[in-house]
Scaffold this motif. Sequence first.
Motif, mmCIF file in Angstrom:
data_model
loop_
_atom_site.group_PDB
_atom_site.id
_atom_site.type_symbol
_atom_site.label_atom_id
_atom_site.label_comp_id
_atom_site.label_asym_id
_atom_site.label_seq_id
_atom_site.Cartn_x
_atom_site.Cartn_y
_atom_site.Cartn_z
ATOM 1 N N GLY A 112 0.826 -1.209 0.000
ATOM 2 C CA GLY A 112 0.000 0.000 0.000
ATOM 3 C C GLY A 112 0.857 1.255 0.000
ATOM 4 N N GLY A 113 1.965 1.235 0.746
ATOM 5 C CA GLY A 113 2.892 2.367 0.757
ATOM 6 C C GLY A 113 3.559 2.565 -0.584
ATOM 7 N N LEU A 114 3.896 1.475 -1.277
ATOM 8 C CA LEU A 114 4.480 1.590 -2.610
ATOM 9 C C LEU A 114 3.502 2.251 -3.571
ATOM 10 C CD1 LEU A 114 6.311 -1.829 -3.137
ATOM 11 C CD2 LEU A 114 7.360 0.409 -2.803
ATOM 12 N N LEU A 115 2.229 1.953 -3.418
ATOM 13 C CA LEU A 115 1.220 2.550 -4.292
ATOM 14 C C LEU A 115 1.071 4.039 -4.032
ATOM 15 C CD1 LEU A 115 -1.532 -0.177 -4.123
ATOM 16 C CD2 LEU A 115 -0.132 0.394 -6.101
ATOM 17 N N ASP A 116 1.343 4.462 -2.801
ATOM 18 C CA ASP A 116 1.135 5.854 -2.429
ATOM 19 C C ASP A 116 2.300 6.778 -2.783
ATOM 20 O OD1 ASP A 116 -1.368 5.361 -1.408
ATOM 21 O OD2 ASP A 116 -0.642 5.023 0.631
ATOM 22 N N ALA A 122 11.424 3.265 -1.715
ATOM 23 C CA ALA A 122 11.355 1.889 -1.214
ATOM 24 C C ALA A 122 12.176 1.689 0.050
ATOM 25 C CB ALA A 122 11.788 0.901 -2.297
ATOM 26 N N ALA A 123 13.350 2.285 0.129
ATOM 27 C CA ALA A 123 14.184 2.110 1.328
ATOM 28 C C ALA A 123 13.502 2.711 2.553
ATOM 29 C CB ALA A 123 15.556 2.754 1.117
ATOM 30 N N THR A 124 12.939 3.890 2.402
ATOM 31 C CA THR A 124 12.222 4.523 3.505
ATOM 32 C C THR A 124 11.009 3.696 3.900
ATOM 33 O OG1 THR A 124 12.933 6.687 2.725
ATOM 34 C CG2 THR A 124 11.064 6.648 4.244
ATOM 35 N N LEU A 125 10.272 3.224 2.904
ATOM 36 C CA LEU A 125 9.097 2.389 3.179
ATOM 37 C C LEU A 125 9.486 1.106 3.887
ATOM 38 C CD1 LEU A 125 7.069 2.805 -0.106
ATOM 39 C CD2 LEU A 125 6.347 3.467 2.181
ATOM 40 N N SER A 126 10.610 0.526 3.499
ATOM 41 C CA SER A 126 11.077 -0.706 4.139
ATOM 42 C C SER A 126 11.222 -0.487 5.635
ATOM 43 C CB SER A 126 12.412 -1.154 3.548
ATOM 44 O OG SER A 126 12.284 -1.416 2.182
ATOM 45 N N ALA A 127 11.880 0.602 5.999
ATOM 46 C CA ALA A 127 12.103 0.904 7.415
ATOM 47 C C ALA A 127 10.787 1.212 8.126
ATOM 48 C CB ALA A 127 13.065 2.071 7.558
ATOM 49 N N LEU A 128 9.927 1.975 7.476
ATOM 50 C CA LEU A 128 8.653 2.339 8.094
ATOM 51 C C LEU A 128 7.750 1.143 8.327
ATOM 52 C CD1 LEU A 128 7.775 5.617 6.156
ATOM 53 C CD2 LEU A 128 8.476 5.409 8.542
ATOM 54 N N HIS A 129 7.915 0.108 7.540
ATOM 55 C CA HIS A 129 7.053 -1.063 7.664
ATOM 56 C C HIS A 129 7.730 -2.214 8.389
ATOM 57 C CE1 HIS A 129 3.626 0.511 5.502
ATOM 58 N NE2 HIS A 129 4.501 1.168 4.788
ATOM 59 N N GLY A 130 8.783 -1.909 9.144
ATOM 60 C CA GLY A 130 9.372 -2.886 10.044
ATOM 61 C C GLY A 130 10.365 -3.846 9.433
#
Length: 176
Positions: A112-116, A122-130
């Motif tokens: 869902g974060g990738l879609l937004d 992606a690196a930031t999203l990886s960290a934000l999603h644990g």
Amino acid sequence: AALVDEVQQLADWVGADAVAGLTTELRAVPFGPERAERLEGFLAARLTTTVAPPVVVEAVHAIDELRGQVAVAEVVRRCGTSYSTLYRLFRRSVGIGPKQYAEIIRYYHFVGGLLDGPADAAATLSALHGYYDQAHAARDFRRYTGVSATQFLAVQNGIAALMHGRSVQDRPADDT
């Protein structure tokens, strides 16, 4: 009996006439959310209601609430039970263990974060999603989709958009 790790043909379950009627109904509706809702209604009307044990309901709630970013030990503590009891009841009710369920929920929110956002996030999203790092997220991504995140965003993003109740047109313009 629950079909855990088994496959059954829909016609064997509900009958060939019901499948023929469903097929006709679904073909009359354009591909997208309305078709998915009709299929959901068909299946929901035929499923027996099973009440999960309260400890499983609490575990699912805890995992969902924390978007899959929770250790099973913390879920066990919140539920006030032992790991073996939670695992046994969870697997019986859900079909998979609590750890795998948490991984799927975390992955769902990651997609869902990738879609937004733009692909370079992606690196930031990886960290934000644990995820420990982007490589960890990439491994899970390939595990659940069979393709890399780049391939997914370029070719198969429509599936993820539908999974999250969005159309492909809802994606930010700077994404590919």
